[in-house]
Design a protein around this motif. Sequence first.
Motif, PDB file in Angstrom:
ATOM      1  N   UNK A 140      -0.995   6.570   2.293  1.00 14.37           N
ATOM      2  CA  UNK A 140      -1.033   5.222   2.191  1.00 14.37           C
ATOM      3  C   UNK A 140      -2.197   4.584   2.398  1.00 14.37           C
ATOM      4  N   UNK A 141      -2.399   5.497   3.426  1.00 19.17           N
ATOM      5  CA  UNK A 141      -4.206   4.561   3.784  1.00 19.17           C
ATOM      6  C   UNK A 141      -5.309   5.772   2.838  1.00 19.17           C
ATOM      7  N   UNK A 142      -5.167   5.767   1.806  1.00 21.25           N
ATOM      8  CA  UNK A 142      -5.801   6.931   1.184  1.00 21.25           C
ATOM      9  C   UNK A 142      -6.067   6.047  -0.830  1.00 21.25           C
ATOM     10  N   UNK A 143      -4.477   5.195  -0.501  1.00 22.76           N
ATOM     11  CA  UNK A 143      -4.034   3.918  -1.439  1.00 22.76           C
ATOM     12  C   UNK A 143      -5.308   3.102  -0.866  1.00 22.76           C
ATOM     13  N   UNK A 144      -5.146   2.517   0.368  1.00 22.12           N
ATOM     14  CA  UNK A 144      -5.428   1.326   0.355  1.00 22.12           C
ATOM     15  C   UNK A 144      -6.317   1.715   0.582  1.00 22.12           C
ATOM     16  N   UNK A 145      -7.048   2.478   0.561  1.00 23.84           N
ATOM     17  CA  UNK A 145      -8.956   2.091   0.587  1.00 23.84           C
ATOM     18  C   UNK A 145      -9.668   2.760  -0.426  1.00 23.84           C
TER      19      UNK A 145
ATOM     20  N   UNK B 253       5.273   5.431  -8.482  1.00 21.38           N
ATOM     21  CA  UNK B 253       3.586   5.905  -8.767  1.00 21.38           C
ATOM     22  C   UNK B 253       3.459   5.573 -10.165  1.00 21.38           C
ATOM     23  N   UNK B 254       4.221   6.076 -11.333  1.00 20.87           N
ATOM     24  CA  UNK B 254       4.412   5.215 -12.244  1.00 20.87           C
ATOM     25  C   UNK B 254       4.187   3.557 -12.673  1.00 20.87           C
ATOM     26  N   UNK B 255       4.681   3.150 -11.817  1.00 24.40           N
ATOM     27  CA  UNK B 255       5.564   1.425 -11.607  1.00 24.40           C
ATOM     28  C   UNK B 255       4.416   1.384 -11.192  1.00 24.40           C
ATOM     29  N   UNK B 256       3.393   1.542  -9.955  1.00 24.58           N
ATOM     30  CA  UNK B 256       2.757   1.064  -9.246  1.00 24.58           C
ATOM     31  C   UNK B 256       1.191   1.097  -8.995  1.00 24.58           C
ATOM     32  N   UNK B 257       0.603   2.720  -9.631  1.00 23.87           N
ATOM     33  CA  UNK B 257      -0.491   2.938  -9.579  1.00 23.87           C
ATOM     34  C   UNK B 257      -1.590   2.305 -10.172  1.00 23.87           C
TER      35      UNK B 257
ATOM     36  N   UNK C   9      -7.191  -2.432   0.666  1.00 24.90           N
ATOM     37  CA  UNK C   9      -6.287  -3.379   0.890  1.00 24.90           C
ATOM     38  C   UNK C   9      -6.360  -3.213   2.560  1.00 24.90           C
ATOM     39  N   UNK C  10      -5.960  -4.535   2.999  1.00 24.84           N
ATOM     40  CA  UNK C  10      -6.080  -4.161   4.590  1.00 24.84           C
ATOM     41  C   UNK C  10      -4.663  -3.185   5.175  1.00 24.84           C
ATOM     42  N   UNK C  11      -4.616  -2.058   5.975  1.00 23.82           N
ATOM     43  CA  UNK C  11      -3.900  -1.301   6.132  1.00 23.82           C
ATOM     44  C   UNK C  11      -2.926  -1.678   7.431  1.00 23.82           C
TER      45      UNK C  11
ATOM     46  N   UNK D  32       0.768  -1.023   0.243  1.00 21.19           N
ATOM     47  CA  UNK D  32       0.019   0.289   0.346  1.00 21.19           C
ATOM     48  C   UNK D  32       1.249   1.317   0.063  1.00 21.19           C
ATOM     49  N   UNK D  33       2.324   1.174  -0.195  1.00 22.57           N
ATOM     50  CA  UNK D  33       3.460   2.144   0.026  1.00 22.57           C
ATOM     51  C   UNK D  33       2.648   3.095  -1.668  1.00 22.57           C
TER      52      UNK D  33
END
Length: 223
Positions: free
Chosen positions: A109-114, A219-223, A118-120, A43-44
């Motif tokens: 990170x929390x925003x990406x998890x939601x 950001x580009x690799x895992x967005x 994903x469970x943070x 979730x990073x």
Amino acid sequence: MFGCLNKIYNFVFQSALFMENKNYQEDLLHIRKMMEKSSRFISLSGISGVFAGLFALAGAVYVYFLFQKNGVDYFEATVKYYEKDIVIHLILVAFLIMVLAVISGAYFTIRKSKKNNLTIWDSTTKKLLVNFAIPLAIGGFFCAGLVYHHLHGLLAPTTLIFYGLALFNAGNYTYSDVKYLGLCEISLGIISVFFLGYGLFFWAIGFGVLHIVYGIVMHKKYK
């Protein structure tokens, strides 16, 4: 006629085999993703790295003008010994940058998890934080010793090296890119040992520029 039937049979058989292999590969990919989610913290957010770098660069610029205000010629390229008030000021600036970086990192990170459902907070997150915190805490105590003995010229290399060790250690529980960032921080810290008069310059590159580059790549690799 039999030749035509044989061609039809071969076509159907190969199509079925292709579909079976495709389903098999999709199943393996799904299993791999599930294993990755259960064993690594994914979730990073790369944006958090960019913000951490910007905060660090802003802090470095502020410190540079702080030195000028207090009559310190930073680019004189000599090992410097600062007054107590300046040291306290530098510690407060570093602490503020760390707090801002942590807050922005937690937010993104929390925003990406939601967003990705994903469970943070799980056992993997705990392992990551523990493995990151131990080298960082040891480095913090070591830096306190350097301040106590007025060895200010070694602060920048030390913070870079121990921070790099913390990242490399935490990389076992998240994206491997974090390990590469850690190795870059360690290398930069070792190089800066031989240029003690330019600690702020190396600190700005390590905590500023490298974080921004890492954040953009992530950001580009895992967005």
